[in-house]
Enzyme design. Structure first.
Site, PDB file in Angstrom:
ATOM      1  N   HIS A 183     144.119  62.583  71.611  1.00 34.71           N
ATOM      2  CA  HIS A 183     143.245  61.449  71.277  1.00 34.71           C
ATOM      3  C   HIS A 183     142.160  61.290  72.346  1.00 34.71           C
ATOM      4  O   HIS A 183     140.989  61.057  72.047  1.00 34.71           O
ATOM      5  CB  HIS A 183     144.049  60.142  71.234  1.00 34.71           C
ATOM      6  CG  HIS A 183     145.122  60.101  70.190  1.00 34.71           C
ATOM      7  ND1 HIS A 183     146.456  60.085  70.509  1.00 34.71           N
ATOM      8  CD2 HIS A 183     145.066  60.029  68.842  1.00 34.71           C
ATOM      9  CE1 HIS A 183     147.177  60.020  69.411  1.00 34.71           C
ATOM     10  NE2 HIS A 183     146.361  59.990  68.374  1.00 34.71           N
ATOM     11  N   ASP A 227     144.556  67.918  62.720  1.00 35.79           N
ATOM     12  CA  ASP A 227     144.741  67.524  61.317  1.00 35.79           C
ATOM     13  C   ASP A 227     143.585  68.138  60.521  1.00 35.79           C
ATOM     14  O   ASP A 227     142.690  67.436  60.044  1.00 35.79           O
ATOM     15  CB  ASP A 227     144.735  66.005  61.205  1.00 35.79           C
ATOM     16  CG  ASP A 227     145.877  65.384  61.991  1.00 35.79           C
ATOM     17  OD1 ASP A 227     146.944  65.178  61.418  1.00 35.79           O
ATOM     18  OD2 ASP A 227     145.704  65.150  63.211  1.00 35.79           O
ATOM     19  N   SER A 283     151.113  65.518  69.812  1.00 34.01           N
ATOM     20  CA  SER A 283     151.235  64.652  68.637  1.00 34.01           C
ATOM     21  C   SER A 283     152.060  63.431  69.033  1.00 34.01           C
ATOM     22  O   SER A 283     153.003  63.548  69.833  1.00 34.01           O
ATOM     23  CB  SER A 283     151.965  65.405  67.518  1.00 34.01           C
ATOM     24  OG  SER A 283     152.441  64.501  66.549  1.00 34.01           O
ATOM     25  N   ARG A 301     154.135  62.121  67.294  1.00 32.04           N
ATOM     26  CA  ARG A 301     155.491  62.313  66.759  1.00 32.04           C
ATOM     27  C   ARG A 301     156.358  63.209  67.638  1.00 32.04           C
ATOM     28  O   ARG A 301     157.571  63.278  67.417  1.00 32.04           O
ATOM     29  CB  ARG A 301     155.427  62.889  65.345  1.00 32.04           C
ATOM     30  CG  ARG A 301     154.953  61.884  64.304  1.00 32.04           C
ATOM     31  CD  ARG A 301     155.100  62.446  62.903  1.00 32.04           C
ATOM     32  NE  ARG A 301     154.862  61.448  61.871  1.00 32.04           N
ATOM     33  CZ  ARG A 301     153.702  61.280  61.234  1.00 32.04           C
ATOM     34  NH1 ARG A 301     152.677  62.045  61.533  1.00 32.04           N
ATOM     35  NH2 ARG A 301     153.570  60.345  60.305  1.00 32.04           N
TER      36      ARG A 301
HETATM   37  P1  AMP Z   1     146.509  60.082  64.816  1.00 36.90           P
HETATM   38  O1  AMP Z   1     146.623  58.953  65.769  1.00 36.90           O
HETATM   39  O2  AMP Z   1     147.649  61.034  64.861  1.00 36.90           O
HETATM   40  O3  AMP Z   1     146.141  59.622  63.411  1.00 36.90           O
HETATM   41  O4  AMP Z   1     145.259  60.940  65.312  1.00 36.90           O
HETATM   42  C1  AMP Z   1     143.991  60.372  65.513  1.00 36.90           C
HETATM   43  C2  AMP Z   1     142.988  61.478  65.705  1.00 36.90           C
HETATM   44  O5  AMP Z   1     143.345  62.256  66.842  1.00 36.90           O
HETATM   45  C3  AMP Z   1     142.918  62.428  64.509  1.00 36.90           C
HETATM   46  O6  AMP Z   1     141.566  62.788  64.257  1.00 36.90           O
HETATM   47  C4  AMP Z   1     143.718  63.606  64.982  1.00 36.90           C
HETATM   48  O7  AMP Z   1     143.354  64.834  64.387  1.00 36.90           O
HETATM   49  C5  AMP Z   1     143.365  63.619  66.466  1.00 36.90           C
HETATM   50  N1  AMP Z   1     144.415  64.331  67.213  1.00 36.90           N
HETATM   51  C6  AMP Z   1     145.757  64.113  67.182  1.00 36.90           C
HETATM   52  N2  AMP Z   1     146.406  65.002  67.948  1.00 36.90           N
HETATM   53  C7  AMP Z   1     145.457  65.820  68.473  1.00 36.90           C
HETATM   54  C8  AMP Z   1     145.493  66.960  69.345  1.00 36.90           C
HETATM   55  N3  AMP Z   1     146.645  67.452  69.826  1.00 36.90           N
HETATM   56  N4  AMP Z   1     144.323  67.544  69.672  1.00 36.90           N
HETATM   57  C9  AMP Z   1     143.147  67.067  69.189  1.00 36.90           C
HETATM   58  N5  AMP Z   1     143.045  66.006  68.357  1.00 36.90           N
HETATM   59  C10 AMP Z   1     144.184  65.392  68.005  1.00 36.90           C
END
Ligand code: AMP
Length: 280
Positions: free
Chosen positions: A37, A150, A185, A187
């Site tokens: 993020h 994603d 992630s 998760r």
């Molecule tokens: P999320 O909070 O999982 O919905 O992710 C928010 C944003 O962060 C989304 O655009 C994801 O693709 C991006 N994101 C999550 N994990 C990663 C990562 N390891 N590397 C780059 N971007 C990420």
């Protein structure tokens, strides 16, 4: 750092800033932030006068029986982290603020949401495109930042923005990984010690596939079966899908003759992880 929970208030604040010609970057997240993020936040801060990070665990993108209730949340820690990056604006609305009782509209992208995660998570992308439309309308950013992690989501959003003539430029940033290759992630916190250790097979299998492709292998069947073999060397896995698709149509291909995405989703116990690599 300004923190807003209310749609009308953030809109008012940002319209004042826009009147002063400020450029605005939006980084939509579901919180429980990690370096993946933060890479998006840093890019947005570099590119724009004001960066807005939204933190919202969007209930409509979780299917029945998925982990909405269990999804990790720690807003206090997220805010502290975002402050260290110099983030100017945080938007963390309640579910009621985003979906009032009379809420009655959805946004849906057709073909490219059918395969990959769309096939295993019916309704997921409708939830994603609806909430991202709302966030884009509320913030009206110059640029919005998404992660290649994603990959399907980022491409679906790019398609939606193009189809609906939205103004924001969609920026897609590379996957940030742990030292051992596991894609970061929120998760990952659910993985126990063995699962966490074995989850490194995902990136290993993607790297192996890239090596095969770089040495001339074009057959997706052959590449996918090597990936499957490597992943199955880990006894704790349950493969959801391993797919090689054209990067634009997201349709499966038999031979790699154009830019393709090798994407996979694998469960370790109840925890579903996704990862991908571009073959070009
Ligand atoms: P999320 O909070 O999982 O919905 O992710 C928010 C944003 O962060 C989304 O655009 C994801 O693709 C991006 N994101 C999550 N994990 C990663 C990562 N390891 N590397 C780059 N971007 C990420």
């Amino acid at each position: 750092m300004q923190i807003f929970n209310n749609v009308a208030e953030i809109k008012k604040y940002l319209s004042n800033e826009k009147a002063k010609n400020a450029t605005i970057g939006l980084v939509p997240t579901m919180g429980y932030l990690h370096e993946g993020h933060c890479s998006l936040v840093e890019k947005s801060i570099d590119d724009n006068d004001i960066t807005v990070v939204s933190i919202f665990v969007n209930p409509t993108q979780f299917g029945a029986g998925e982990d909405y209730d269990k999804y990790p949340r720690d807003t206090k820690k997220d805010l502290e982290l975002l402050k260290t990056y110099g983030t100017q604006v945080i938007f963390c609305p309640s579910v009621e603020e985003m979906y009032p009782e009379d809420f009655n509209t959805t946004v849906e992208v057709s073909d490219i949401t059918q395969g990959l995660c769309g096939a295993s998570r019916p309704g997921h992308f409708k939830g994603v495109t609806t909430i991202v439309t709302k966030l884009l309308n509320i913030v009206n950013p110059t640029k919005a930042y998404f992660g290649q992690k994603d990959a399907q989501q980022a491409l679906v959003i790019r398609q939606m923005v193009k189809d609906l003539n939205m103004d924001a430029q969609i920026v897609i940033s590379p996957i940030i990984r742990e030292m051992d290759g596991l894609a970061m992630s929120s998760r990952n916190i659910f993985l126990d010690k063995d699962q966490r250790h074995q989850a490194t097979v995902l990136f290993k299998s993607l790297q192996y596939a890239k090596g095969l492709y770089d040495s001339g292998e074009k057959s997706t069947e052959k590449i996918k079966s090597s990936v499957e073999k490597i992943i199955k060397s880990s006894p704790l896995v349950n493969i959801d899908y391993i797919s090689i698709v054209d990067i634009s149509s997201l349709k499966p291909v038999e031979e790699i003759n154009s830019k393709c995405l090798l994407a996979l989703a694998v469960k370790f116990g109840p925890t579903r992880l996704i990862d991908n690599i571009i073959l070009e």
